[in-house]
Design an enzyme around this catalytic site. Structure first.
Site, PDB file in Angstrom:
ATOM      1  N   GLY A 681       0.836  -1.195   0.000  1.00  0.00           N
ATOM      2  CA  GLY A 681       0.000   0.000   0.000  1.00  0.00           C
ATOM      3  C   GLY A 681       0.865   1.236   0.000  1.00  0.00           C
ATOM      4  O   GLY A 681       2.038   1.206   0.385  1.00  0.00           O
ATOM      5  N   GLY A 683       0.542   5.877   0.212  1.00  0.00           N
ATOM      6  CA  GLY A 683      -0.283   7.064   0.364  1.00  0.00           C
ATOM      7  C   GLY A 683       0.589   8.297   0.414  1.00  0.00           C
ATOM      8  O   GLY A 683       1.776   8.251   0.090  1.00  0.00           O
ATOM      9  N   SER A 685       1.772   9.919   2.911  1.00  0.00           N
ATOM     10  CA  SER A 685       2.787   9.978   3.949  1.00  0.00           C
ATOM     11  C   SER A 685       3.852   8.902   3.812  1.00  0.00           C
ATOM     12  O   SER A 685       4.817   8.891   4.564  1.00  0.00           O
ATOM     13  CB  SER A 685       2.126   9.863   5.326  1.00  0.00           C
ATOM     14  OG  SER A 685       1.374   8.676   5.408  1.00  0.00           O
ATOM     15  N   GLY A 686       3.714   7.956   2.888  1.00  0.00           N
ATOM     16  CA  GLY A 686       4.720   6.914   2.738  1.00  0.00           C
ATOM     17  C   GLY A 686       4.142   5.629   2.189  1.00  0.00           C
ATOM     18  O   GLY A 686       3.116   5.632   1.517  1.00  0.00           O
ATOM     19  N   VAL A 688       3.474   1.151   2.818  1.00  0.00           N
ATOM     20  CA  VAL A 688       3.261   0.074   3.772  1.00  0.00           C
ATOM     21  C   VAL A 688       3.814  -1.208   3.166  1.00  0.00           C
ATOM     22  O   VAL A 688       3.528  -1.535   2.008  1.00  0.00           O
ATOM     23  CB  VAL A 688       1.766  -0.093   4.105  1.00  0.00           C
ATOM     24  CG1 VAL A 688       1.577  -1.245   5.094  1.00  0.00           C
ATOM     25  CG2 VAL A 688       1.198   1.193   4.686  1.00  0.00           C
ATOM     26  N   LYS A 702       4.803   0.501   8.287  1.00  0.00           N
ATOM     27  CA  LYS A 702       4.436   1.772   7.664  1.00  0.00           C
ATOM     28  C   LYS A 702       5.674   2.674   7.676  1.00  0.00           C
ATOM     29  O   LYS A 702       6.240   2.943   8.735  1.00  0.00           O
ATOM     30  CB  LYS A 702       3.294   2.441   8.410  1.00  0.00           C
ATOM     31  CG  LYS A 702       2.859   3.770   7.778  1.00  0.00           C
ATOM     32  CD  LYS A 702       1.959   4.575   8.701  1.00  0.00           C
ATOM     33  CE  LYS A 702       0.585   3.955   8.831  1.00  0.00           C
ATOM     34  NZ  LYS A 702      -0.320   4.814   9.633  1.00  0.00           N
ATOM     35  N   ASP A 814     -10.526  10.194  12.658  1.00  0.00           N
ATOM     36  CA  ASP A 814     -10.530   9.770  11.249  1.00  0.00           C
ATOM     37  C   ASP A 814     -11.086   8.348  11.137  1.00  0.00           C
ATOM     38  O   ASP A 814     -10.482   7.469  10.537  1.00  0.00           O
ATOM     39  CB  ASP A 814      -9.116   9.835  10.673  1.00  0.00           C
ATOM     40  CG  ASP A 814      -9.124   9.767   9.138  1.00  0.00           C
ATOM     41  OD1 ASP A 814     -10.211   9.930   8.544  1.00  0.00           O
ATOM     42  OD2 ASP A 814      -8.070   9.536   8.536  1.00  0.00           O
TER      43      ASP A 814
END
Length: 996
Positions: A681, A683, A685-686, A688, A702, A814
Site C-alpha cells: 500500500g 499514500g 505519507s509513505g 506500507v 508503515k 478519522d
C-alpha cells in the site's frame, strides 16, 4: 415576469387554480432529483392533494406546506409567499440555500428551515412577520450576530438557532420577547459572554437551552423568576461562582443540567423546593459541601454529582426518595456509611459510588424492589460480607466490588445470577469456595477474583459458561486440578490463575481454547509434561508456566507461537531448547531448570562445556575470517562492495528502536525487508510493506517520510492534505496513542524505528486488509451478515475503549472503513491514529482544531463547520461506517447523485423501504436485525451531536440486537429538533450519554 410565466402555462393547465399555478412555478425553480414533487400534477384542478400541501377545509386555500426531508435544492422560493393564507412552511433537512427573502409571507405562523444550507447573516426582517409564533433555523451556516430587531417579535413562542456559526454574544434584547416559551441557542461559537440577566424577564419561558455557548461569569439570579421553566440546560460552558439560591423559584422545572462548568460552593438547600424536579446533573464542576437532605427527599429519577469535590457523609434521606432510579456520585470525597434503607423505598436500578471514602457494610435493601442492574462500588473502604439478599437479585448485570475490604463468604445464589456479565472482586478478603451454582450464570463474560482468599477447587460447572471471555483468579488459595469443563470454554481469551495451589497435569484438551490469548499458570504446583497442544493455540501471545513442577522437554510446537511473553523458568524441564526460542527476548525464560540446555548464559553451564563451546566459537570465527580475506583478495570489486555494506551498516546503526511489546525480531531484520516487491500500500505519507520474519511471523511496516513541501504537494492522496511537519505529527500521534493502549479491537503497534529522514511503525499484520478494501472488492459480496455484524461490534468495542476506558480519553478523528483492519478470522481492529487527539485532564475535548482532520463523507457536520472536536465526531463517522457495511456503498459515490450516504439512506427508507437500502447480496432472512442496525447507524449520524448515543451505548445496543432485544431501538432520526432527556451511565469515572 411572474405573470408572463403564468400566462405561458395557461394553455396546458387551464383547470389549475391560481395557487396551483404559483406552486408549479415553485416546483420549476427547485432541483428535485428524487422526484419528491412528482404528484404536483398541472392537470389537477387544485393542489390540495399534492405531496406536502394542506388546505383549509372551508376555503380550499393552501394553508400549510411541508417539504422536509425531500432532498430539494435551490434558492429559497420567495414566490411561495404569494399564497396569502399560508400559515405553516417547512423545508427542514433539504438543500435550500440563501438568499432568504420571506417578508411577504404575512400570514406565516411557523417557519422551519432547520438543517438546510443557508448562509450569511440572519435576515433582520424576520420580525416583520406579525403572526410568527415558531422560528427554527437550526443546523445552518448563519454567522454574525443575532439581529437586534429580534427583540421586536410580537407573538414568537419558539426560537431555535442550534448549531450555526453565530459568533457575537447572546444579546440582552431577547429578554423583550415576552411571549417566548422555548429559547434554544445551543452549539454556537459565541464570543465569550455572560448570560444576560434580562432573560429573567421571559416569564412564559418553558425551555432554555444554552448548551456549549461559550458562556462565562455567574448564573444570574434573575433566572429564578422563570416560574414556568421546565427544562434548563447550561452545560458545557465556563460558568463560575455558586448555583444561585434563586433557582429554588423554578417551581415547575423537571430537568436542570449544569454539568461541565466550573461552578463552586454548595448545592443550595432551596433546590429542595423543586417538587417537580426529576433530573439534576451538576457533574464535572468544583462544588463542595454535602448533598442537601432536601434534595434527596425529592422524587428524583437521576441524581448525578460525580467529578466534584463534595465531602462529608451521604445524607440518610437519600434512601427515602420514593422514585430514586439511579444514584451516581462516584469520584467525590464522600465518607461514612451508605444509608441503611437505600433501595428499600425506591426502584433503584443503578448505584455507582466508586472512588469515594465510604466504609461499613453494603445496605441489605439495595435490591429490595428487584430492579437493581448495576452495582459499582470500586475503590472505597467497604467491609464485611455481601448482603444475603444480593443472592436473590436476579436483575443484576454488572457487579464491580474491587479495591475494598470486603470479607467472608459469597452468598450461594450470588454466584449463579443469570444476567450478570461482569463480576469483579479484585483486592478484597473474600473467602470460601466458588459455589457450584455458578453454572447458572450463563451470561457471564468476565469473572475476576484476583487477590482474595478463596479456597477449594474450581467447580466442574464452570464449563457451562459458554460466554466466558476472561477468568482471572490469581493471588488466592485455590487447589486441586483444573476441571475438564474449563477446557470447553471456546470463547475464553484470558486464563490467569497464577499464585494459587493448583496441582495435577495440564490436560491436552487445552487445544480447544482456540481464542486463548493469555495463559498464566505461574506459581502453582502443576506437574507432568507441558502439553504439545499448547502450540496449536494460534492467537496465544502470553504464556507463563513458571514456578511449577513441569518436567520433560519443551514442546517443539511452541516454536509456532507468536509470543510477546514466555516464561518457563523454575520448573524441572530437561533437554535442548527448541532453536527458534533461543532469543535474547527470552533470555530469562528458562532459568531455574537444571537439566535444560541451550545457547543461553546459565544453562548447561559446566566449565568444560563452556570451554568446549568457546573453542568451537573461536574455530568458527577463524574460518569465517579466512573466507572473508580470501574472497576480498580475489576481486577489487568485491572489496568496494564490502565498503558499501560497511557504510550501509553504519547508516543502520543510526536507527533508534522503541518497542512497546517484547519483540522476537530486530530492526535490521525489518530494514532488510523494505523492498519494493513487499509494498502492499502507499499514500501521501509513505508506503506500507508486508514483512515475513525469520521466525515465521508476519508484520506490517508503515514507512513515513519527512519530505519537502514539493514532495508533499505532489502526492495524489486526496484525503490527507499533508503539509510540512504533518508526517512528524502523525508519527508522534500514532506512537503516543498506540504505544500505551491494549485492546483486542485496537491494532497492535509492536515498535517504532526512527532516523532523521525516515520513521517506521511496525504493526501486527492483518491478512484481510482494510474493511473498505474488503467491502468494496469482489469479496465484499461474499461477506455474510454474521461476519458484517461481528465487524461492526468489534469496531464499536474498539472505539468504546478509546472513549471510555482510556485515561485520558482518546478521540480518533478519522474513523472510516479504510482505518478498520480485518484479521484472518474476520475480527475488526481500529487502526491509523495519525490524527488522534486525547481529551485533556479536565475531561473536555479540545474546543477546536486548526484544520479539518478526517475523510470526505465521514466528517460530522458540526466538525466541518466549527472544527470543534469531541467523541461525538467519531460517533458520527462510525454511523457512516455502519451504513456503508449494510449497503456496501461508499459514503460519497457517483451512484448516490448529489447526496452523501446518510441522506441517501434516509430518503430511500422514506420513499422505497428498507429492502432498497440493504445490500442485495445479503440474505433477507436477517432483514429485521439489519433494520435495527440501520437504526443504530442513523442514531449515530444525527445532525445534532447531543442526539448521538455514546460508544458505550452503541455497544450495548448492538449486543442487545445480537441477543434479540428490541429495547432502545425504536427511535430513529427525526427531522424535528426537539429537546430530549438523557441519562448518564458511568464506570470508573467515565460517562456515556443515552437516549431515554
Amino acid at each position: 415576469m411572474h405573470l408572463l410565466f403564468l400566462l405561458l402555462l395557461l394553455p396546458t393547465v387551464f383547470s389549475l387554480n391560481q395557487e396551483g399555478l404559483i406552486l408549479q412555478q415553485v416546483k420549476h425553480s427547485l432541483q428535485d432529483p428524487d422526484s419528491s414533487l412528482s404528484t404536483w400534477n398541472p392537470q389537477d384542478p387544485s393542489p390540495c392533494q399534492w405531496t406536502g400541501v394542506s388546505c383549509s377545509p372551508s376555503s380550499s386555500s393552501v394553508t400549510s406546506i411541508n417539504l422536509s426531508n425531500s432532498n430539494l435544492a435551490g434558492p429559497f422560493p420567495s414566490l411561495i409567499c404569494h399564497l396569502t393564507n399560508l400559515t405553516h412552511l417547512s423545508f427542514s433537512n433539504t438543500s435550500i440555500t440563501s438568499p432568504l427573502n420571506i417578508t411577504a409571507c404575512k400570514s406565516l405562523k411557523t417557519l422551519d428551515l432547520s438543517q438546510c444550507l443557508l448562509t450569511g447573516v440572519i435576515p433582520h426582517t424576520l420580525p416583520d412577520l406579525p403572526l410568527l409564533t415558531s422560528l427554527d433555523l437550526s443546523g445552518n451556516n448563519f454567522s454574525g450576530d443575532i439581529p437586534e430587531t429580534f427583540g421586536k417579535f410580537q407573538k414568537l413562542e419558539t426560537l431555535s438557532l442550534i448549531s450555526n456559526l453565530l459568533d457575537g454574544t447572546i444579546p440582552p434584547f431577547l429578554g423583550n420577547i415576552s411571549s417566548l416559551k422555548t429559547l434554544n441557542l445551543s452549539y454556537n461559537p459565541f464570543t465569550p459572554g455572560r448570560i444576560p440577566p434580562e432573560l429573567g424577564n421571559l416569564t412564559n419561558l418553558q425551555v432554555l437551552w444554552l448548551t456549549e455557548c461559550n458562556l462565562i461569569g455567574e448564573i444570574p439570579d434573575s433566572l429564578g423568576r422563570l416560574s414556568k421553566l421546565v427544562d434548563l440546560d447550561l452545560s458545557f460552558n465556563n460558568l463560575v461562582g455558586p448555583i444561585p439560591n434563586s433557582l429554588g423559584g423554578l417551581t415547575n422545572v423537571v430537568q436542570i443540567e449544569l454539568y461541565n462548568n466550573s461552578l463552586t460552593g454548595a448545592i443550595p438547600v432551596e433546590l429542595g423546593n423543586l417538587k417537580s424536579l426529576r433530573f439534576f446533573d451538576a457533574a464535572d464542576n468544583k462544588l463542595t459541601g454535602t448533598v442537601p437532605d432536601e434534595l434527596c427527599l425529592l422524587p428524583l429519577e437521576s441524581l448525578n454529582l460525580y467529578e466534584n469535590d463534595l465531602e462529608g457523609e451521604l445524607p440518610g434521606s437519600v434512601a427515602l426518595s420514593p422514585n430514586l432510579n439511579e444514584l451516581k456520585i462516584f469520584g467525590n470525597r464522600f465518607s461514612g456509611e451508605l444509608p441503611r434503607d437505600l433501595g428499600v423505598n425506591s426502584p433503584l436500578r443503578l448505584i455507582d459510588v466508586s472512588e469515594n471514602g465510604f466504609s461499613g457494610e453494603l445496605p441489605a435493601g439495595l435490591c429490595a424492589r428487584g430492579k437493581l442492574e448495576e452495582l459499582l462500588v470500586l475503590r472505597n473502604s467497604f467491609s464485611g460480607g455481601l448482603p444475603e439478599s444480593l443472592g436473590d437479585c436476579r436483575s443484576l448485570t454488572r457487579v464491580r466490588l474491587a479495591y475494598n475490604r470486603f470479607s467472608g463468604l459469597i452468598p450461594v445464589g450470588f454466584w449463579g445470577l443469570p444476567h450478570v456479565s461482569l463480576l469483579e472482586m479484585i483486592n478484597n478478603s473474600f473467602s470460601g469456595e466458588v459455589s457450584r451454582t455458578i453454572g447458572g450464570a450463563l451470561n457471564l463474560s468476565m469473572l475476576v477474583l484476583t487477590n482474595n482468599e478463596f479456597t477449594g477447587a474450581l467447580p466442574e460447572e464452570i464449563g457451562s459458561l459458554d460466554k466466558l471471555n476472561e477468568l482471572s483468579a490469581s493471588g488466592n488459595k485455590f487447589n486441586g486440578s483444573l476441571p475438564d469443563g474449563l477446557m470447553s470454554l471456546v470463547e475464553l481469551g484470558t486464563l490467569d490463575l497464577h499464585g494459587n495451589r493448583f496441582s495435577g497435569e495440564l490436560s491436552s484438551k487445552i487445544k480447544s481454547l482456540k481464542k486463548l490469548n493469555e495463559l498464566n499458570l505461574a506459581d502453582n504446583e502443576f506437574s507432568g509434561k507441558i502439553p504439545e497442544e499448547i502450540g496449536s493455540l494460534s492467537v496465544l501471545n502470553y504464556l507463563d508456566l513458571s514456578g511449577n513442577l513441569f518436567s520433560g522437554e519443551i514442546p517443539v510446537s511452541l516454536q509456532g507461537l507468536k509470543l510477546n511473553q514466555l516464561n518457563l523458568s523454575n520448573n524441572r524441564l530437561t533437554g535442548e531448547i527448541p532453536g527458534s526460542l533461543e532469543k535474547e527476548m527470552y533470555k530469562n525464560s528458562f532459568l531455574g531448570n537444571p537439566g535444560l540446555c541451550g545457547d543461553i548464559k546459565g544453562l548447561c553451564g559446566s566449565e568444560d562445556e563452556a570451554k568446549s563451546k568457546g573453542y568451537a566459537w573461536l574455530l568458527r570465527s577463524i574460518f569465517v575470517l579466512a573466507v572473508i580475506v580470501f574472497v576480498a583478495g580475489l576481486s577489487w570489486f568485491y572489496f568496494k562492495y564490502m565498503i558499501f555494506k560497511k557504510a550501509r551498516a553504519v547508516e543502520r546503526s543510526k536507527w533508534t528502536l522503541m518497542s512497546f511489546h517484547k519483540l522476537g525480531f530486530s530492526e535490521n531484520e525489518i530494514l532488510e525487508s523494505l523492498d519494493e516487491e513487499n509494498v502492499v500500500g502507499a499514500g501521501a505519507s509513505g508506503k506500507v510493506y508486508k514483512v515475513v520474519l525469520t521466525n515465521g511471523e508476519t508484520v506490517a511496516v508503515k514507512r513515513l517520510w519527512t519530505g519537502s513541501v514539493k514532495e508533499i504537494e505532489d502526492t495524489d492522496d486526496p484525503e490527507k492534505g499533508e503539509r510540512p511537519g504533518v508526517q512528524d505529527e502523525a508519527f508522534e500521534a500514532e506512537v503516543e496513542t498506540l504505544g500505551k493502549i491494549r485492546h483486542k479491537n485496537i491494532v497492535k503497534l509492536w515498535c517504532c524505528c526512527t532516523t532523521r529522514d525516515c520513521k517506521l511503525l511496525v504493526y501486527e499484520y492483518m491478512p484481510n486488509g482494510s474493511l473498505g478494501d474488503l467491502l468494496h472488492s469482489s469479496k465484499g459480496g461474499t461477506l455474510g451478515w454474521e461476519t458484517r455484524f461481528k465487524i461492526i461490534l468489534d469496531a464499536a468495542e474498539g472505539l468504546s475503549y478509546l472513549h471510555h476506558d482510556c485515561v485520558p480519553a482518546i478521540v480518533h478523528r478519522d474513523v472510516k472503513s479504510n482505518n478498520i483492519l480485518i484479521d484472518g478470522d474476520y475480527g475488526a481492529k481500529v487502526a491509523d491514529f495519525g490524527v488522534a487527539k486525547v481529551v485533556d485532564l479536565t475531561g473536555k475535548a479540545p474546543k477546536s482544531m486548526s484544520v479539518i482532520a478526517g475523510s470526505c463523507g465521514y466528517i460530522a457536520p458540526e466538525y466541518a463547520y466549527t472544527l470543534r472536536v469531541n467523541e461525538k465526531s467519531d460517533i458520527y463517522s462510525f454511523g457512516v461506517v455502519i451504513l456503508e457495511i449494510v449497503t456496501r456503498k461508499r459514503p460519497v459515490d457517483p451512484e448516490l447523485g448529489e447526496k452523501d450516504l446518510v441522506k441517501w439512506v434516509c430518503s430511500t427508507l422514506d420513499q422505497k423501504g428498507v429492502e432498497h437500502v440493504i445490500d442485495p447480496k445479503l440474505d433477507l432472512c436477517y432483514k429485521e436485525e439489519i433494520s435495527k442496525i440501520i437504526n443504530v447507524g442513523l442514531l449515530c449520524t444525527s445532525p445534532l451531536p447531543i442526539n448521538r448515543p455514546s460508544m458505550r451505548r452503541v455497544v450495548k445496543m448492538l449486543q442487545e440486537i445480537g441477543g434479540g432485544d428490541d429495547e432502545s431501538l425504536s427511535k430513529t432520526r427525526s427531522g424535528k429538533l426537539t429537546p430530549y432527556y438523557y441519562e448518564e451511565t458511568s464506570d470508573q469515572g467515565s460517562s456515556a450519554w443515552e437516549t431515554k
